[in-house]
Design a protein around this motif. Structure first.
Motif, PDB file in Angstrom:
ATOM      1  N   ALA A 108      37.232  37.470  45.907  1.00  0.00           N
ATOM      2  CA  ALA A 108      36.716  38.702  46.516  1.00  0.00           C
ATOM      3  C   ALA A 108      37.481  39.027  47.793  1.00  0.00           C
ATOM      4  O   ALA A 108      37.858  40.174  48.031  1.00  0.00           O
ATOM      5  N   LYS A 109      37.732  37.997  48.614  1.00  0.00           N
ATOM      6  CA  LYS A 109      38.485  38.201  49.856  1.00  0.00           C
ATOM      7  C   LYS A 109      39.900  38.672  49.545  1.00  0.00           C
ATOM      8  O   LYS A 109      40.430  39.554  50.216  1.00  0.00           O
ATOM      9  N   LEU A 132      32.423  40.015  40.507  1.00  0.00           N
ATOM     10  CA  LEU A 132      31.137  39.319  40.520  1.00  0.00           C
ATOM     11  C   LEU A 132      30.414  39.492  39.188  1.00  0.00           C
ATOM     12  O   LEU A 132      29.734  38.586  38.715  1.00  0.00           O
ATOM     13  N   TRP A 136      32.789  44.205  42.926  1.00  0.00           N
ATOM     14  CA  TRP A 136      31.607  44.151  42.067  1.00  0.00           C
ATOM     15  C   TRP A 136      31.979  43.695  40.670  1.00  0.00           C
ATOM     16  O   TRP A 136      31.262  42.906  40.048  1.00  0.00           O
ATOM     17  N   TYR A 157      29.279  54.093  37.952  1.00  0.00           N
ATOM     18  CA  TYR A 157      29.229  54.124  39.412  1.00  0.00           C
ATOM     19  C   TYR A 157      30.398  54.903  39.980  1.00  0.00           C
ATOM     20  O   TYR A 157      30.250  55.650  40.947  1.00  0.00           O
ATOM     21  N   SER A 198      30.729  37.144  36.002  1.00  0.00           N
ATOM     22  CA  SER A 198      29.959  35.912  35.848  1.00  0.00           C
ATOM     23  C   SER A 198      28.845  36.073  34.817  1.00  0.00           C
ATOM     24  O   SER A 198      28.287  35.087  34.345  1.00  0.00           O
ATOM     25  N   LEU A 199      28.540  37.324  34.443  1.00  0.00           N
ATOM     26  CA  LEU A 199      27.495  37.537  33.434  1.00  0.00           C
ATOM     27  C   LEU A 199      27.967  37.114  32.050  1.00  0.00           C
ATOM     28  O   LEU A 199      27.165  36.952  31.134  1.00  0.00           O
ATOM     29  N   TYR A 250      35.189  32.146  43.801  1.00  0.00           N
ATOM     30  CA  TYR A 250      34.756  33.549  43.729  1.00  0.00           C
ATOM     31  C   TYR A 250      34.925  34.221  45.079  1.00  0.00           C
ATOM     32  O   TYR A 250      35.383  35.364  45.170  1.00  0.00           O
ATOM     33  N   TYR A 251      34.560  33.488  46.137  1.00  0.00           N
ATOM     34  CA  TYR A 251      34.692  34.052  47.480  1.00  0.00           C
ATOM     35  C   TYR A 251      36.159  34.362  47.766  1.00  0.00           C
ATOM     36  O   TYR A 251      36.493  35.430  48.281  1.00  0.00           O
TER      37      TYR A 251
END
Lengths: 220, 170
Positions: free
Chosen positions: A203-204, A160, A157, A104, A163-164, A199-200
């Motif tokens: 990210a923040k 997030l 990204w 990406y 988590s995989l 997680y939030y």
């Protein structure tokens, strides 16, 4: 609803969840550093004259962008394993996310390279700087300013995507810790709600930190 | 204004929490409240909310891309607000939104692979169960990847083509 929420055991597990968050951040940072380096290389490949290098770039970018991230992690964990290259779940998650991020970011970097005027490179070259020197001192600093926003986006990204790891059996990142505890206690909702909050917050933290950093770095 | 900010931060929550966790949470809410939804419906619901969170941004960017002078001109010619939205904003904004919307659709298509975690058998899950039977992970996974690629690549190409065609003065 005849279900009583039990927040106490979940809140008692707070330290473990926090350590999980640290591991998550570590994976994300590691794969972003690798990903940015590879993405720079790929962006340079796309401008090179060699057909092979351009081919590597386009295959990497198209594969990374057109298949699910989970598939990429699976491929590293199970696929490379059958080629005799057995990676643990932690390194294979890092490799998977790196692959995805590099694909990406390479696109973003390619666009960024186009925005830097060719005349600057030529001017620096005629002042006697070597090609690598021009790239490091003239092109890269400007490139980072252009792609700063895409990089922060990709960093979120990456967080997030960590988590995989639970799908390939990682147990010490935030998702893995949460999963294990909820399996042991059957308090799925409480633990996962806490994990969602963490997680939030992560990210923040990244987006706000990037905003502060951008204001310090690019103030003129 | 308050409503605007509340909506913005709520959507931001859905964008900042891993989809995997959203699946697990909504799935457990479903069983806690005894809503009796099937996991398929739960998966669709979560993906819909998640997509809406991203799509809102796209639509907002599209509406903002219409010059306010154009809209004011339309209004002063006597168009109502709704007519302005339908006849002026929509045709212009669609050209900005559609390429990104295609990208979003592809992203969601790829994110559907995560539903295997709440027990739905989709492409990746079924290829995994074939792997446990045949012990040929590389081949089976490569085929699964090829299927994803064939679904995604042509549409992605269409998106970039439309973007190139519709970007003004480039």
């Amino acid at each position: 609803m005849n279900y009583t929420f039990h927040w106490a055991p979940a809140l008692k597990a707070w330290p473990q969840l926090l350590w999980g968050a640290v591991v998550t951040l570590e994976i994300a940072v590691l794969s972003m550093i690798l990903g940015v380096m590879i993405a720079i290389a790929l962006a340079l490949f796309s401008k090179s004259n060699s057909k092979l290098l351009r081919g590597i770039n386009s295959v990497w970018v198209e594969l990374a962008r057109n298949t699910p991230a989970l598939f990429q992690v699976y491929m590293v964990y199970f696929g490379l394993g059958s080629l005799g290259l057995r990676l643990d779940s932690y390194p294979s998650l890092v490799v998977g996310i790196t692959f995805n991020c590099a694909g990406y970011l390479a696109e973003a970097f390619r666009g960024g390279l186009r925005a830097i005027p060719e005349t600057q490179v030529r001017a620096a070259r005629s002042l006697g700087m070597s090609a690598p020197k021009v790239f490091i001192f003239i092109v890269l600093p400007q490139l980072f300013r252009i792609v700063f926003y895409p990089i922060t986006n990709q960093m979120v990204w990456a967080i997030l995507m960590t988590s995989l790891g639970v799908v390939v059996g990682l147990t010490n990142d935030l998702m893995g810790v949460t999963q294990q505890m909820s399996v042991v206690t059957f308090r799925t909702f409480e633990y996962f709600a806490l994990a969602a909050i963490l997680y939030y917050a992560l990210a923040k933290f990244v987006t706000l930190g990037a905003g502060v950093l951008a204001r310090r770095l690019f103030q003129y | 204004m308050v409503l605007q900010r509340a909506a913005g931060s709520l959507l931001d929550v859905f964008r900042s929490i891993p989809l995997l966790i959203q699946f697990v949470l909504i799935n457990s809410v479903n069983s806690l409240l005894r809503l009796g939804l099937s996991t398929f419906k739960v998966a669709c619901l979560v993906l819909a909310i998640y997509t809406a969170a991203y799509c809102t941004e796209l639509v907002r960017a599209g509406i903002l891309s219409v010059p306010s002078i154009t809209r004011r001109a339309g209004r002063s010619l006597g168009l109502t607000y709704l007519q302005d939205l339908r006849e002026i904003v929509f045709p212009i904004a669609v050209k900005v939104v559609l390429p990104n919307w295609i990208g979003l659709t592809l992203g969601v298509m790829k994110d559907t692979s995560l539903v295997l975690w709440i027990g739905i058998t989709e492409l990746l899950r079924s290829s995994q169960s074939i792997v446990t039977r045949t012990q040929e992970p590389l081949l089976v996974l490569a085929i699964a990847g090829l299927i994803y690629f064939l679904m995604s690549f042509p549409v992605a190409r269409l998106g970039t083509m439309l973007e190139k065609k519709w970007t003004p003065n480039d």
